[in-house]
Design an enzyme around this catalytic site. Structure first.
Site, PDB file in Angstrom:
ATOM      1  N   HIS A 198     122.892  60.930  41.233  1.00  8.60           N
ATOM      2  CA  HIS A 198     122.716  60.998  39.780  1.00  8.60           C
ATOM      3  C   HIS A 198     121.798  59.855  39.332  1.00  8.60           C
ATOM      4  O   HIS A 198     121.838  58.764  39.894  1.00  8.60           O
ATOM      5  CB  HIS A 198     124.067  60.909  39.066  1.00  8.60           C
ATOM      6  N   GLU A 241     117.699  67.190  36.839  1.00 10.83           N
ATOM      7  CA  GLU A 241     118.088  66.480  35.620  1.00 10.83           C
ATOM      8  C   GLU A 241     117.033  65.423  35.303  1.00 10.83           C
ATOM      9  O   GLU A 241     117.096  64.308  35.831  1.00 10.83           O
ATOM     10  CB  GLU A 241     119.432  65.780  35.826  1.00 10.83           C
TER      11      GLU A 241
HETATM   12  P1  PGA Z   1     124.305  64.772  29.205  1.00  8.27           P
HETATM   13  O1  PGA Z   1     124.493  64.269  30.722  1.00  8.27           O
HETATM   14  O2  PGA Z   1     124.627  66.234  29.185  1.00  8.27           O
HETATM   15  O3  PGA Z   1     125.305  63.955  28.422  1.00  8.27           O
HETATM   16  O4  PGA Z   1     122.896  64.498  28.817  1.00  8.27           O
HETATM   17  C1  PGA Z   1     124.023  65.049  31.770  1.00  8.27           C
HETATM   18  C2  PGA Z   1     124.198  64.368  33.090  1.00  8.27           C
HETATM   19  O5  PGA Z   1     124.136  63.139  33.163  1.00  8.27           O
HETATM   20  O6  PGA Z   1     124.399  65.063  34.095  1.00  8.27           O
END
Ligand code: PGA
Length: 261
Positions: free
Chosen positions: A98, A170
C-alpha cells in the site's frame, strides 16, 4: 472470464474490538437478507482485531486479510508478523505494498516481491497495491511507473501462482482526505496496461483471470462508473466503507448494478 467483481475495504489504523464487533454484526445481518449476489467481499482490518474478525466472519463468504506481513516465516524479527501467524488467525488475504507503507515505512518493490512470494508459498492470497505519485502523472509516465512496480512485485511468481494474486491500482494522488478520484477512463487505461503486461509475463488465458481492483477516493457516487469500466474488476475502498452502513450501501448498489447490467 471468471475473475468476478471484488469489493473490499482496508480499515488502515482504525477500529478497536467493540467497533469491529459492531461492524461485523451489521454486515452479517445485511448479508443474511440475501440481496447481495455475485460479489467477492473482503475486509482488511488492523492486526489487533484480525483473529476476532476472522472468527466473526466464519460461516459467511466474506474474506479477511492482514494489512502487511514479514516475508520470513518465523525468527528474531521483533515487532513483525509472519504469514503463518496471519494464516493461523484464519485470514485468507494479505495486502502488500500500500502506498502509505511505501511512503512512511520504507516498503519497496523488492520487499513487496519477497512478501508476495512468501504469501503465495504458504497459501495466502496477496493483494498487491501499486500506483504512481503525482509527479509521474504530471510527467505522463504513469504507465511505465506502474508497470515497473507490477513487474518487480511479480518477479518469480509462477503461472500456477498468479491465479491467486489480486492487484489493486491505487494512484497515490487519489488516496485519502486530500485525494482526487482518478477519471474512470484513465484508471481503465492503466488496468489495461497491467493486463497486457500479465499477458506478456504469463499468457492470455491465465492473465484474463487476475482481478485488478481500483482504489482511491471511491465513494457511493463514483463506484458504479468505475465498475462499469471493462478492465476494472473491483474496488478497494477506504473512508467510504469505514462505517458498516456505508459499506453495506456500497455492496447493495454494486450488487444491483452488476446483476442488472
Ligand atoms: P480512500 O483509501 O478510499 O480513503 O481514498 C483507499 C486506500 O487507501 O486503499
Amino acid at each position: 472470464m471468471s475473475r468476478g467483481t471484488w469489493i473490499g475495504t482496508g480499515w488502515k489504523m482504525n477500529k478497536n474490538l467493540a467497533e469491529t464487533e459492531d461492524y461485523a454484526a451489521k454486515l452479517i445481518a445485511f448479508l443474511l437478507q440475501g440481496t447481495v449476489k455475485k460479489l467477492n467481499i473482503f475486509i482488511v482490518p488492523p492486526f489487533t482485531v484480525l483473529r476476532s474478525l476472522c472468527d466473526l466472519m466464519k460461516g459467511t463468504d466474506v474474506m479477511v486479510g492482514a494489512q502487511n506481513m514479514h516475508w520470513e516465516l518465523q525468527g528474531a524479527f521483533t515487532g513483525e508478523i509472519s504469514p503463518l501467524m496471519i494464516m493461523d488467525c484464519g485470514a485468507q488475504l494479505v495486502e502488500l505494498g500500500h502506498s502509505e507503507r511505501r511512503a512512511y515505512f520504507g516498503e519497496t518493490d523488492y520487499t513487496v516481491n519477497k512478501k508476495v512470494l512468501s504469501a503465495l508459498k504458504v497459501g495466502l492470497r496477496p493483494l498487491i497495491c501499486v500506483g504512481e505519485p503525482t509527479q509521474e502523472k504530471e510527467r505522463g509516465t504513469t504507465g511505465e511507473f506502474v508497470l515497473r512496480q507490477v513487474r518487480i512485485a511479480l518477479h518469480r511468481v509462477s503461472k500456477n501462482q498468479i491465479s491467486n494474486v489480486l492487484l489493486a491500482y491505487e494512484p497515490v494522488w487519489a488516496i485519502g482526505d486530500q485525494g482526487i478520484p482518478a477519471e474512470p477512463q484513465y484508471a481503465n487505461r492503466i488496468h489495461q496496461l497491467i493486463r497486457e503486461l500479465l499477458i506478456e509475463l504469463y499468457d492470455g488465458e491465465t492473465a484474463v483471470n487476475v482481478p485488478i481492483l481500483y482504489g482511491g477516493s471511491v465513494d457511493h457516487d463514483n463506484a458504479r462508473v468505475f465498475i462499469d469500466e471493462p478492465e476494472i474488476d473491483g474496488l478497494f475502498v477506504g473512508r467510504a466503507a469505514w462505517q458498516a452502513e456505508s459499506f453495506i450501501q456500497l455492496l447493495d448498489l454494486i450488487s444491483e448494478f452488476i446483476n442488472s447490467s
